[in-house]
Design a protein around this motif. Structure first.
Motif, PDB file in Angstrom:
ATOM      1  N   ILE A 128       0.863  -1.174   0.000  1.00 44.57           N
ATOM      2  CA  ILE A 128       0.000   0.000   0.000  1.00 44.57           C
ATOM      3  C   ILE A 128       0.908   1.235   0.000  1.00 44.57           C
ATOM      4  O   ILE A 128       1.508   1.558   1.010  1.00 44.57           O
ATOM      5  CB  ILE A 128      -0.943   0.012   1.210  1.00 44.57           C
ATOM      6  CG1 ILE A 128      -1.754  -1.280   1.263  1.00 44.57           C
ATOM      7  CG2 ILE A 128      -1.852   1.219   1.184  1.00 44.57           C
ATOM      8  CD1 ILE A 128      -2.564  -1.434   2.538  1.00 44.57           C
ATOM      9  N   ARG A 129       1.032   1.854  -1.154  1.00 43.40           N
ATOM     10  CA  ARG A 129       1.965   2.969  -1.338  1.00 43.40           C
ATOM     11  C   ARG A 129       3.377   2.536  -0.945  1.00 43.40           C
ATOM     12  O   ARG A 129       3.929   1.632  -1.543  1.00 43.40           O
ATOM     13  CB  ARG A 129       1.488   4.196  -0.558  1.00 43.40           C
ATOM     14  CG  ARG A 129       0.158   4.772  -1.073  1.00 43.40           C
ATOM     15  CD  ARG A 129      -0.226   6.045  -0.354  1.00 43.40           C
ATOM     16  NE  ARG A 129      -1.484   6.573  -0.836  1.00 43.40           N
ATOM     17  CZ  ARG A 129      -1.617   7.380  -1.868  1.00 43.40           C
ATOM     18  NH1 ARG A 129      -0.536   7.767  -2.520  1.00 43.40           N
ATOM     19  NH2 ARG A 129      -2.814   7.801  -2.255  1.00 43.40           N
ATOM     20  N   ALA A 130       3.956   3.156   0.091  1.00 38.13           N
ATOM     21  CA  ALA A 130       5.343   2.841   0.451  1.00 38.13           C
ATOM     22  C   ALA A 130       5.455   1.759   1.518  1.00 38.13           C
ATOM     23  O   ALA A 130       6.569   1.420   1.932  1.00 38.13           O
ATOM     24  CB  ALA A 130       6.042   4.108   0.941  1.00 38.13           C
ATOM     25  N   VAL A 131       4.334   1.203   1.963  1.00 41.16           N
ATOM     26  CA  VAL A 131       4.346   0.221   3.054  1.00 41.16           C
ATOM     27  C   VAL A 131       3.919  -1.143   2.518  1.00 41.16           C
ATOM     28  O   VAL A 131       2.914  -1.255   1.809  1.00 41.16           O
ATOM     29  CB  VAL A 131       3.410   0.657   4.198  1.00 41.16           C
ATOM     30  CG1 VAL A 131       3.393  -0.387   5.306  1.00 41.16           C
ATOM     31  CG2 VAL A 131       3.848   2.007   4.752  1.00 41.16           C
ATOM     32  N   CYS A 132       4.683  -2.177   2.887  1.00 35.94           N
ATOM     33  CA  CYS A 132       4.375  -3.543   2.461  1.00 35.94           C
ATOM     34  C   CYS A 132       4.038  -4.375   3.697  1.00 35.94           C
ATOM     35  O   CYS A 132       4.939  -4.760   4.462  1.00 35.94           O
ATOM     36  CB  CYS A 132       5.556  -4.153   1.726  1.00 35.94           C
ATOM     37  SG  CYS A 132       5.935  -3.340   0.149  1.00 35.94           S
ATOM     38  N   PRO A 133       2.754  -4.661   3.928  1.00 38.17           N
ATOM     39  CA  PRO A 133       2.376  -5.448   5.108  1.00 38.17           C
ATOM     40  C   PRO A 133       2.537  -6.943   4.857  1.00 38.17           C
ATOM     41  O   PRO A 133       2.507  -7.417   3.716  1.00 38.17           O
ATOM     42  CB  PRO A 133       0.900  -5.080   5.301  1.00 38.17           C
ATOM     43  CG  PRO A 133       0.415  -4.753   3.932  1.00 38.17           C
ATOM     44  CD  PRO A 133       1.585  -4.168   3.191  1.00 38.17           C
ATOM     45  N   SER A 134       2.722  -7.673   5.936  1.00 44.63           N
ATOM     46  CA  SER A 134       2.742  -9.129   5.879  1.00 44.63           C
ATOM     47  C   SER A 134       2.217  -9.667   7.206  1.00 44.63           C
ATOM     48  O   SER A 134       2.168  -8.955   8.212  1.00 44.63           O
ATOM     49  CB  SER A 134       4.154  -9.657   5.603  1.00 44.63           C
ATOM     50  OG  SER A 134       5.050  -9.298   6.645  1.00 44.63           O
ATOM     51  N   VAL A 135       1.825 -10.943   7.212  1.00 43.72           N
ATOM     52  CA  VAL A 135       1.200 -11.563   8.373  1.00 43.72           C
ATOM     53  C   VAL A 135       2.083 -12.702   8.868  1.00 43.72           C
ATOM     54  O   VAL A 135       2.507 -13.562   8.086  1.00 43.72           O
ATOM     55  CB  VAL A 135      -0.206 -12.092   8.025  1.00 43.72           C
ATOM     56  CG1 VAL A 135      -0.821 -12.809   9.215  1.00 43.72           C
ATOM     57  CG2 VAL A 135      -1.104 -10.948   7.576  1.00 43.72           C
ATOM     58  N   ASP A 136       2.365 -12.704  10.174  1.00 48.53           N
ATOM     59  CA  ASP A 136       3.107 -13.779  10.846  1.00 48.53           C
ATOM     60  C   ASP A 136       2.151 -14.693  11.600  1.00 48.53           C
ATOM     61  O   ASP A 136       1.240 -14.207  12.291  1.00 48.53           O
ATOM     62  CB  ASP A 136       4.085 -13.197  11.876  1.00 48.53           C
ATOM     63  CG  ASP A 136       5.459 -12.923  11.298  1.00 48.53           C
ATOM     64  OD1 ASP A 136       5.723 -13.333  10.148  1.00 48.53           O
ATOM     65  OD2 ASP A 136       6.278 -12.289  11.986  1.00 48.53           O
ATOM     66  N   VAL A 137       2.360 -15.991  11.510  1.00 45.70           N
ATOM     67  CA  VAL A 137       1.703 -16.952  12.389  1.00 45.70           C
ATOM     68  C   VAL A 137       2.761 -17.977  12.808  1.00 45.70           C
ATOM     69  O   VAL A 137       3.644 -18.320  12.016  1.00 45.70           O
ATOM     70  CB  VAL A 137       0.513 -17.663  11.708  1.00 45.70           C
ATOM     71  CG1 VAL A 137      -0.633 -16.705  11.474  1.00 45.70           C
ATOM     72  CG2 VAL A 137       0.926 -18.318  10.396  1.00 45.70           C
ATOM     73  N   GLY A 138       2.667 -18.440  14.063  1.00 45.25           N
ATOM     74  CA  GLY A 138       3.658 -19.404  14.510  1.00 45.25           C
ATOM     75  C   GLY A 138       3.452 -19.811  15.957  1.00 45.25           C
ATOM     76  O   GLY A 138       2.422 -19.524  16.575  1.00 45.25           O
TER      77      GLY A 138
END
Length: 221
Positions: A128-138
């Motif tokens: 999203i524009r300059a930010v790249c989100p990601s999701v952690d699970v563990g």
């Protein structure tokens, strides 16, 4: 029978197609997803502030558990495996516990410091524009370093806290990376303990629950 196109044009198109195939990047299928992580192994240094509290199945009248702030230091290694998915492994030290009060008695900080080893999967989402989100699970396995009770007002230790040596917990979180800043990421997490921290002879059940905010600094690219 005559061809609909001249032979020279067909030869030119065939040669251009072969040239495109020969120069196509071999890793394209693994990197095609928007926000896909960097290929290969990436190592991060992570530091953060966990806000944790104990969750008791049953509490005595007048007992209350509130949030306790601690510190967290981790090293994280992640390996891109396919598309937008990578596997990660983290090791380090963190503090969790709770602020306890019984009625009108002074508050007590119940703090446990753990050695932690965790692992899981990360899925990158569309930037999203300059930010790249990601999701952690563990999941995380922790070994106790020390467990101390302190007076909240003075910080004076008043005794040891009788908790188990090992704790297991589940983890979920969001990472907000900024590629322009060498993929420095803001890390937001929830960690839910599923181990009863009290000895069996106590006859009560207490687990830990924590939310944390931190920053992740890449050491390799």
């Amino acid at each position: 029978m005559s061809l609909p196109f001249p032979r020279r044009a067909l030869s030119t198109l065939a040669g251009a197609a072969a040239l495109c195939v020969s120069f196509a990047p071999a890793r394209l299928p693994a990197q095609a997803a928007p926000g896909a992580p960097p290929a290969g192994l990436v190592v991060h240094f992570q530091t953060g502030l966990p806000f944790s509290r104990f969750v008791a199945d049953e509490t005595q009248p007048g007992d209350s558990y509130s949030a306790l702030r601690a510190t967290q230091l981790h090293l994280r290694a992640s390996q891109h495996v396919i598309s937008a998915t990578s596997l990660w492994l983290e090791a380090g030290s963190t503090g969790r516990g709770s602020r306890f009060r019984n009625g009108d008695s002074p508050e007590i900080d119940l703090k446990v410091t753990w050695w932690e080893l965790g692992g899981g999967a990360n899925v990158a989402l569309r930037c999203i524009r300059a930010v790249c989100p990601s999701v952690d699970v563990g999941a995380v396995l922790a070994r106790k370093r020390d467990a101390v009770q302190r007076e909240t007002s003075t910080g004076r230790p008043i005794g040891l806290l009788p908790v188990r040596r090992y704790e297991g917990s589940a983890l979920a979180g969001v990472r907000l990376a900024v590629p322009r800043w060498r993929n420095i990421a803001l890390v937001l997490r929830h960690q839910e303990g599923f181990t009863n921290l009290l000895p069996d002879d106590v006859g009560a059940r207490v687990r830990s629950r924590a939310q944390s905010i931190g920053i992740s600094l890449p050491l390799t690219q």
